[in-house]
Design an enzyme around this catalytic site. Sequence first.
Site, mmCIF file in Angstrom:
data_model
loop_
_atom_site.group_PDB
_atom_site.id
_atom_site.type_symbol
_atom_site.label_atom_id
_atom_site.label_comp_id
_atom_site.label_asym_id
_atom_site.label_seq_id
_atom_site.Cartn_x
_atom_site.Cartn_y
_atom_site.Cartn_z
ATOM 1 N N LYS A 88 1.001 -1.046 -0.033
ATOM 2 C CA LYS A 88 -0.032 0.163 0.039
ATOM 3 C C LYS A 88 0.869 1.074 -0.011
ATOM 4 O O LYS A 88 1.936 1.202 0.650
ATOM 5 C CB LYS A 88 -0.943 0.047 1.094
ATOM 6 C CG LYS A 88 -2.108 -1.385 1.208
ATOM 7 C CD LYS A 88 -3.021 -0.741 0.587
ATOM 8 C CE LYS A 88 -3.926 -0.195 1.328
ATOM 9 N NZ LYS A 88 -5.481 -0.010 0.851
ATOM 10 N N CYS A 103 -26.879 34.036 4.185
ATOM 11 C CA CYS A 103 -25.482 33.858 3.261
ATOM 12 C C CYS A 103 -24.524 34.722 4.058
ATOM 13 O O CYS A 103 -24.695 35.909 4.630
ATOM 14 C CB CYS A 103 -25.911 34.647 1.752
ATOM 15 S SG CYS A 103 -24.511 34.818 1.012
ATOM 16 N N CYS A 140 -23.819 37.967 1.888
ATOM 17 C CA CYS A 140 -24.646 39.231 1.778
ATOM 18 C C CYS A 140 -25.729 39.199 2.537
ATOM 19 O O CYS A 140 -26.436 39.993 2.716
ATOM 20 C CB CYS A 140 -25.302 39.192 0.221
ATOM 21 S SG CYS A 140 -26.379 37.900 0.086
ATOM 22 N N CYS A 142 -27.330 30.642 -2.024
ATOM 23 C CA CYS A 142 -27.638 32.004 -1.837
ATOM 24 C C CYS A 142 -28.712 32.436 -3.070
ATOM 25 O O CYS A 142 -27.918 32.507 -4.111
ATOM 26 C CB CYS A 142 -26.495 32.883 -1.675
ATOM 27 S SG CYS A 142 -26.750 34.549 -1.555
#
Length: 723
Positions: A350, A444, A447, A462
């Site tokens: 691995k 949001c 804003c 938003c």
Amino acid sequence: MYTKEEERELQQLTDKLLKELEGKTEEDFKKLSTEEARELAEKLRRVIRYHDYKYYVQANPVISDYQYDKLFHALEALEKAHPEVVTPDSPTQRISPAFTGEFQKVKHYAEMTSLENTYSPEDLKEWDRKVKELLGTDTVEYIVEPKFDGASVELVYKNDILVRGATRGDGIYGEDITVNIRTIKSIPLKAPFSKHGIELISIRGEVIMPKSVFKKLNEEREKQGLTLFANPRNAAAGTLRLKNPAEVAKRGLDCYVYQILYSEPKKLCTDIRTQKEALKLLAECGFKTPPIQKVCKNIEEVIETVLAAQEERETWDFEADGMVIKVNDICAWEKLGETLHHPRWAVAYKFPAKQAVTKLIDVVWQVGRTGALTPVAILEPVEVGGVIVSRATLFNPDFIKSKDIRIGDYVIVERAGETIPYIVGPVKDRRKGDEKPVEVPKHCPVCGAPIVKELDEAVPRCPNINCPAQLKEHLVYWGKVLDIKGLGESTANVLTKKGLVKSIADLYYLKREDLLKLSGWGLKKSENLLNQIEKSKSAPFWKKLTALGIRHVGEKTAQLLAKRFKNIEELMNADFTELASIPGIGPITATSIQNFFKAEQNVEMIKKLQEAGFKFERTQEEEQEEKLPKPLEGQRIVFTGELEHFTRKEAQHVVELLGANPTNSVTKKTSFVVVGENPGSKFQKAQKLGIKMLNEKEFIELLKRYADQNPEVKKILKEKGLL
Ligand code: IVH
């Protein structure tokens, strides 16, 4: 797979068929007898299989996509004209339409075991020592292959035909996913095992999603607001279990095969003596085999190979979580046998996990270009695969919820291939009890508009188109839709950066003095932009609706809306049922429209635009146009080639004025095709389907016939001196 002579012969046959098929339609094929049709179909299938192999397995196509399509469409038309000659292994039959949606449980021909993992050169040396001891020898030859990180599958071929594809399941029983396996183009539906004396064979391979495809798929899903796949493995496994094969076909899966599990008659250790030979046989039968299959004389060479691969793996287009080391001599496999779950003749090395555990300090929400909110983990900085990571994506709120990730948790961070770092999940054992749940913001973060979640979407958004996170992009879109010359990327950038435009509506309040202050903006440039902005006020209502950028409302939907509602107030007052009942508008679009008008900022902006004289209502022309007769209503018209008197856009516009629906591709439903100079493939397609065609002269005649019914059409024809 193909000898030089065979390749030459198939190339010649391709050329011959392409010539013979020129202009042939389904009608022509109907005239053939069943025997003739069968013979032609077999020829077409042989060349298509060959070109599939060149393209999908060797990534080295020898004909153009156009020529390939021609062959493929000819075979489709021929099989349609003669359904009696269709065979299940025909390249046209990759997508099974009659799938009922249930995967049956099936037993594998041989158990599909898993591999033991090793993590260091020392582990490998220890494993080598045990192998030698068990075999009682000092020298063992190994073969090293990538360990593909995808979904393990079993493929069964009977008399050269792919009869089954199954998931690994518990190793003994898997699920029959043949319908989906068939859609993967690098898996042949027919493979010449009989040439090697094999009647039945079960082989094992890995279905993967190439990193490049994965990246595109997630970008697309993000745009559509769908949940992202965490990595290519999940994407491949998820895709294989889709209930719709047509959708699987679009996902760009690929498959590498690496083991013969079983065959009748038995060939392993009799004819096929090494793993290298097994891979060679599979490659000869048309499969994609591991791009690295290095035979190593001793474990030191193995270690060198795996360490070199570790360095190189980022450049591969498939995800690999390690390398697999197998004893090359297949006869030794039986001697070595298996432990409870793992064979002793193979081991996985691995790669060091590109994972780390660190503390989740906070979750912040990023607002994307389309308003999508993405949770971002803020982490105590930690090294992951050589890179310091302090931020990682949490995909979306559903992911956080399903993994129960909390702020303050220790989390596992992973970096896979090209993907950005992401959180795998929390380490619940390290919880102290003071971890806090992650809240999806109600407003949001940029804003402050209330966040919405649309139907069928995992992503909150938003909805405020004036949100600074979205504004710049929206200005460019506004300019493009309303044809405001000069409002491109750079102008939008300056206007938002300098704070002159904080909302789309501000465009209509811009003053000359404001613009003159900007560096590089003279009188002429400023005047031009202002004039262009002013001019946009007279754009048609549907364009103004398009420009709003409501999700799912593009030009076509906006046109439907402008036909139904004569101004924006009517649209805003429409309830969900009314919107969703408009033909062409579904519940998702209806919800999206309603959400848009629910956001106060959007309503305010519309008001402000209206106050600046930007009317959201049908123009006089649109009103009149509504009342005009639509002589070409319901007709689907396709244009191909160049017209002397019209650009493509103009031609589409005039027919639209007469009620027709200009479309881009020729189908059976196409009413007629207008053919100009140097027509493209649509011309051949129309010929094949026997669709009516008009040359430019006939097209103009048609327009003239209706010119009296539509003043706009009349005007256009007059301007072009055609009336
Ligand atoms: S050989 C008996 N070769 O890795 C083991 N496996 O646990 C036979 N895998 O799920 C498998 N690449 O599907 C083999 N080149 C490769 C492989 C490979 C990926 C997968 C396999 C299994 C897992 C190991």
